[in-house]
Design an enzyme around this catalytic site. Structure first.
Site, PDB file in Angstrom:
ATOM      1  N   GLU A 225      31.724   7.769  36.508  1.00  0.00           N
ATOM      2  CA  GLU A 225      30.383   7.889  37.076  1.00  0.00           C
ATOM      3  C   GLU A 225      29.402   7.953  35.909  1.00  0.00           C
ATOM      4  OE1 GLU A 225      30.918  11.233  39.886  1.00  0.00           O
ATOM      5  OE2 GLU A 225      31.066   9.693  41.444  1.00  0.00           O
TER       6      GLU A 225
ATOM      7  N   CYS B 265      33.055  21.476  37.409  1.00  0.00           N
ATOM      8  CA  CYS B 265      34.243  20.768  36.907  1.00  0.00           C
ATOM      9  C   CYS B 265      34.281  20.774  35.387  1.00  0.00           C
ATOM     10  CB  CYS B 265      34.277  19.346  37.451  1.00  0.00           C
ATOM     11  SG  CYS B 265      32.815  18.375  37.023  1.00  0.00           S
TER      12      CYS B 265
ATOM     13  N   GLU C 253      42.960  25.618  36.159  1.00  0.00           N
ATOM     14  CA  GLU C 253      41.502  25.587  36.286  1.00  0.00           C
ATOM     15  C   GLU C 253      41.075  26.814  37.088  1.00  0.00           C
ATOM     16  OE1 GLU C 253      39.834  22.696  39.036  1.00  0.00           O
ATOM     17  OE2 GLU C 253      37.997  22.597  37.859  1.00  0.00           O
TER      18      GLU C 253
ATOM     19  N   TRP D  15      31.331  20.970  47.254  1.00  0.00           N
ATOM     20  CA  TRP D  15      30.184  21.848  47.521  1.00  0.00           C
ATOM     21  C   TRP D  15      29.509  22.347  46.256  1.00  0.00           C
ATOM     22  CZ3 TRP D  15      31.547  25.941  44.693  1.00  0.00           C
ATOM     23  CH2 TRP D  15      32.903  26.155  44.503  1.00  0.00           C
ATOM     24  N   ASN D  16      30.165  22.209  45.084  1.00  0.00           N
ATOM     25  CA  ASN D  16      29.648  22.947  43.917  1.00  0.00           C
ATOM     26  C   ASN D  16      28.379  22.339  43.330  1.00  0.00           C
ATOM     27  OD1 ASN D  16      31.239  20.768  43.021  1.00  0.00           O
ATOM     28  ND2 ASN D  16      31.545  21.734  41.040  1.00  0.00           N
TER      29      ASN D  16
ATOM     30  N   GLY E 130      36.482  16.136  43.932  1.00  0.00           N
ATOM     31  CA  GLY E 130      37.014  17.371  44.505  1.00  0.00           C
ATOM     32  C   GLY E 130      38.252  17.816  43.760  1.00  0.00           C
TER      33      GLY E 130
ATOM     34  N   LYS F 125      30.725  11.916  53.493  1.00  0.00           N
ATOM     35  CA  LYS F 125      31.156  13.178  54.092  1.00  0.00           C
ATOM     36  C   LYS F 125      31.052  14.292  53.053  1.00  0.00           C
ATOM     37  CE  LYS F 125      34.772  15.532  54.279  1.00  0.00           C
ATOM     38  NZ  LYS F 125      34.158  16.876  54.186  1.00  0.00           N
ATOM     39  N   PRO F 126      30.001  15.094  53.154  1.00  0.00           N
ATOM     40  CA  PRO F 126      29.893  16.219  52.211  1.00  0.00           C
ATOM     41  C   PRO F 126      30.830  17.355  52.601  1.00  0.00           C
ATOM     42  CG  PRO F 126      27.966  16.138  53.667  1.00  0.00           C
ATOM     43  CD  PRO F 126      28.883  15.016  54.088  1.00  0.00           C
TER      44      PRO F 126
ATOM     45  N   GLU G  63      37.200  11.727  40.979  1.00  0.00           N
ATOM     46  CA  GLU G  63      36.697  12.677  39.976  1.00  0.00           C
ATOM     47  C   GLU G  63      37.259  14.033  40.348  1.00  0.00           C
ATOM     48  OE1 GLU G  63      34.978  11.940  37.355  1.00  0.00           O
ATOM     49  OE2 GLU G  63      34.270   9.911  37.795  1.00  0.00           O
TER      50      GLU G  63
HETATM   51  P1  NAD Z   1      38.161  20.050  47.757  1.00  0.00           P
HETATM   52  O1  NAD Z   1      39.099  19.081  47.184  1.00  0.00           O
HETATM   53  O2  NAD Z   1      38.686  21.211  48.508  1.00  0.00           O
HETATM   54  O3  NAD Z   1      37.131  19.328  48.745  1.00  0.00           O
HETATM   55  C1  NAD Z   1      36.374  18.193  48.337  1.00  0.00           C
HETATM   56  C2  NAD Z   1      36.016  17.377  49.559  1.00  0.00           C
HETATM   57  O4  NAD Z   1      37.197  16.797  50.109  1.00  0.00           O
HETATM   58  C3  NAD Z   1      35.379  18.162  50.694  1.00  0.00           C
HETATM   59  O5  NAD Z   1      34.395  17.344  51.303  1.00  0.00           O
HETATM   60  C4  NAD Z   1      36.556  18.417  51.632  1.00  0.00           C
HETATM   61  O6  NAD Z   1      36.139  18.626  52.962  1.00  0.00           O
HETATM   62  C5  NAD Z   1      37.319  17.123  51.495  1.00  0.00           C
HETATM   63  N1  NAD Z   1      38.768  17.191  51.744  1.00  0.00           N
HETATM   64  C6  NAD Z   1      39.591  18.236  51.522  1.00  0.00           C
HETATM   65  N2  NAD Z   1      40.864  17.885  51.793  1.00  0.00           N
HETATM   66  C7  NAD Z   1      40.835  16.591  52.167  1.00  0.00           C
HETATM   67  C8  NAD Z   1      41.834  15.665  52.568  1.00  0.00           C
HETATM   68  N3  NAD Z   1      43.104  16.027  52.618  1.00  0.00           N
HETATM   69  N4  NAD Z   1      41.467  14.417  52.884  1.00  0.00           N
HETATM   70  C9  NAD Z   1      40.158  14.049  52.825  1.00  0.00           C
HETATM   71  N5  NAD Z   1      39.164  14.881  52.468  1.00  0.00           N
HETATM   72  C10 NAD Z   1      39.506  16.141  52.136  1.00  0.00           C
HETATM   73  O7  NAD Z   1      37.306  20.484  46.515  1.00  0.00           O
HETATM   74  P2  NAD Z   1      36.172  21.577  46.419  1.00  0.00           P
HETATM   75  O8  NAD Z   1      36.777  22.923  46.522  1.00  0.00           O
HETATM   76  O9  NAD Z   1      35.052  21.219  47.352  1.00  0.00           O
HETATM   77  O10 NAD Z   1      35.691  21.305  44.900  1.00  0.00           O
HETATM   78  C11 NAD Z   1      36.320  21.914  43.815  1.00  0.00           C
HETATM   79  C12 NAD Z   1      37.083  20.940  42.961  1.00  0.00           C
HETATM   80  O11 NAD Z   1      36.312  19.781  42.685  1.00  0.00           O
HETATM   81  C13 NAD Z   1      37.441  21.525  41.612  1.00  0.00           C
HETATM   82  O12 NAD Z   1      38.764  21.226  41.278  1.00  0.00           O
HETATM   83  C14 NAD Z   1      36.478  20.810  40.661  1.00  0.00           C
HETATM   84  O13 NAD Z   1      36.893  20.769  39.322  1.00  0.00           O
HETATM   85  C15 NAD Z   1      36.389  19.470  41.288  1.00  0.00           C
HETATM   86  N6  NAD Z   1      35.179  18.773  40.838  1.00  0.00           N
HETATM   87  C16 NAD Z   1      35.308  17.685  40.031  1.00  0.00           C
HETATM   88  C17 NAD Z   1      34.169  17.031  39.552  1.00  0.00           C
HETATM   89  C18 NAD Z   1      34.258  15.820  38.654  1.00  0.00           C
HETATM   90  O14 NAD Z   1      33.249  15.156  38.439  1.00  0.00           O
HETATM   91  N7  NAD Z   1      35.424  15.498  38.113  1.00  0.00           N
HETATM   92  C19 NAD Z   1      32.908  17.508  39.932  1.00  0.00           C
HETATM   93  C20 NAD Z   1      32.831  18.635  40.745  1.00  0.00           C
HETATM   94  C21 NAD Z   1      33.970  19.250  41.215  1.00  0.00           C
END
Ligand code: NAD
Length: 489
Positions: free
Chosen positions: A437, A258, A358, A132-133, A201, A156-157, A223
């Site tokens: 990416e 991130c 983090e 979401w960020n 994520g 899937k967002p 990522e």
């Molecule tokens: P999250 O992992 O909670 O969720 C990310 C996505 O995964 C969402 O769409 C969520 O619904 C889905 N999801 C959650 N659990 C799942 C599962 N078990 N199986 C399949 N899908 C699942 O992350 P968040 O809170 O949305 O984002 C924050 C994290 O993302 C931070 O750690 C941040 O550093 C990281 N991030 C990394 C980058 C990068 O480019 N490396 C960029 C942005 C954010």
């Protein structure tokens, strides 16, 4: 039908919109439709795919002013940032369109070693799961390259920011958007017709996605999180504008980035001077309030749970001194939403949770160091290795140290989005993930090499080869020419 209803994190009583949850049967149907569409989409010449994507980029560009407030209201990201994110996503898509024909081109070598064609073939259906960020750009980093390469996509967002990206994706061909949380993500990543998974994520979801995809032998790009160090060499020379940029490198999107600067390593002899200039810069540029207020540079965090987690990290920074940063916009009521006061925290050691984990929120630790060798070890500690930065008046010295840091991307004299380049591959080392990416590598994530080859021995008039012989003895013949570039097939 279940609905995901999204509130405005700045004014939680206000509902911004809702989307229907996609149940597992509907996920299956979406993936099957994408699989059916694959033959037609991948069969188009790359020039036609790119032309369709350019039209999509133009459609999104024409709607930036309409979409930016929606992104601000669902994510808490200030309006200027929201506008910037959508504009950057358009710029990235156009860059992909410019680069794709050459990067995806097949190569053919036809010489006295034989005839060899290497094609860059799309995988099929790509399943994308995004956070979401930065919901628009982080999806576009997958959609643009995957689609240009001829894949079809099911995206899937995050349920915490599903609205703007749904509008953006609707402007692009060969994409379907599905909605839900972990369960929907699992159904997508584990679907047998998904041929590649692209995930951005957190650590826990990343591990599960990797395991789910791995069980299907589906390749993935991951990522994940970062805990970026910013290392200031003893000769650092920062202007007021540099300090302002540094503050925003940690606090843009309320620190929920991130590649935010998440740990500041400053030479011990210069910490007082640094702290004073940093606090003054924060007072000038860090304005907390409603994201739709044009004077605001930091909005709320994404949820009540995130706010509680970050407040606990600051409150639990035992032995440290937490100094509130910036100021509130006129008339701002922090109780209206998930607002967290930004803080600079000094005096912690590297084991404090705010340093070792983090934080993904508006609190940054400032840590003193004595020697370059020491700071290298401390900066590289931990399991994450996404980005880092080195700041110095001497660019050569900064590049030399940057090359020794264990991160996938090291910025020099900046950090976070101001240091990005469309042509530079971005991604983590260690537990920050794998795959890249942006750049040429970001495009190549979405193709596999497929070879057609006839050795010279078996061409008309060729000498043949003994049954069971290895080609060319121990060493294969290297191609004699650089090869010719053919349009992708
Ligand atoms: P999250 O992992 O909670 O969720 C990310 C996505 O995964 C969402 O769409 C969520 O619904 C889905 N999801 C959650 N659990 C799942 C599962 N078990 N199986 C399949 N899908 C699942 O992350 P968040 O809170 O949305 O984002 C924050 C994290 O993302 C931070 O750690 C941040 O550093 C990281 N991030 C990394 C980058 C990068 O480019 N490396 C960029 C942005 C954010």
């Amino acid at each position: 039908m279940d609905l995901i209803t999204r509130e405005n994190p700045a004014r939680v009583a206000e509902i911004v919109g809702s989307v229907p949850v996609t149940d597992p049967a509907a996920v299956d149907a979406a993936v099957r439709r994408a699989d059916d569409a694959f033959r037609g989409w991948s069969g188009l010449p790359v020039a036609e795919r790119v032309a369709a994507l350019r039209r999509g980029a133009d459609t999104v560009a024409a709607r930036v002013e309409e979409l930016a407030p929606l992104l601000a209201r669902e994510s808490g990201k200030p309006l200027a940032d929201s506008r910037g994110e959508i504009g950057f996503a358009v710029a990235f898509l156009r860059w992909v369109c410019d680069e794709a024909p050459a990067v995806l081109a097949a190569t053919e070598v036809d010489d006295d070693a034989g005839r060899l064609v290497v094609r860059r073939k799309p995988y099929g259906v790509v399943g994308c799961v995004t956070p979401w960020n930065a919901p628009v750009i982080l999806a576009m980093l997958k959609l643009g390259p995957a689609l240009a390469a001829g894949n079809t996509v099911v995206l899937k967002p995050s349920p915490l920011a599903p609205l703007t990206i749904t509008e953006v994706a609707a402007a692009l061909p060969a994409v379907q958007v599905i909605h839900g949380g972990a369960e929907t993500g699992r159904a997508l990543a584990g679907h047998p017709l998904v041929r590649k998974v692209a995930f951005t994520g957190g650590d826990a979801a990343g591990r599960e996605i990797a395991a789910t995809a791995g069980a299907m032998i589906t390749p993935a790009v991951l990522e994940l999180g970062g805990n970026d160090p910013a290392v200031f060499l003893p000769d650092f020379a920062l202007s007021d504008a540099d300090y302002e940029r540094l503050v925003m490198a940690s606090f843009a999107t309320a620190g929920q980035v991130c590649m935010a600067a998440k740990r500041l390593y400053v030479p011990r002899a210069r910490t007082a001077e640094f702290t004073e200039a940093y606090l003054a810069a924060a007072e000038r540029v860090l304005v907390v309030g409603d994201p739709l207020d044009p004077g605001v540079t930091m909005g709320p965090v994404i949820s009540a749970a995130a706010a509680a987690r970050i407040r606990a990290l600051v409150a639990g920074a035992a032995g440290g001194t937490a100094t509130p940063l910036g100021r509130s916009a006129p008339g701002h009521d922090p109780a209206s939403g998930y607002f967290v006061t930004p803080h600079l925290v000094t005096g912690l050691d590297d084991h404090a949770p705010l340093v070792a984990q983090e934080q993904f929120g508006p609190a940054v630790p400032l840590l003193a160091y004595d020697t370059e060798e020491e700071v290298l070890v401390r900066a590289d500690a931990g399991e994450l290795g996404l980005a880092a930065s080195v700041w110095s008046a001497d660019e050569e010295r900064a590049f030399a140290l940057a090359g020794r840091l264990g991160a996938g991307f090291v910025f020099v004299n900046t950090h976070n989005r101001t240091g990005m380049s469309l042509r530079a591959p971005f991604g983590g080392v260690k537990r920050s993930g794998y795959g890249r990416e942006y750049g040429r590598e970001g495009l190549l994530e979405y193709v596999q090499s497929a070879v057609v080859h006839v050795p010279a021995a078996f061409r008309p008039g060729g000498p043949g080869m003994a049954p069971g012989a290895y080609p060319g003895g121990v060493h294969d013949e290297p191609p004699r020419s650089a090869g010719t570039v053919r349009p992708p097939l």
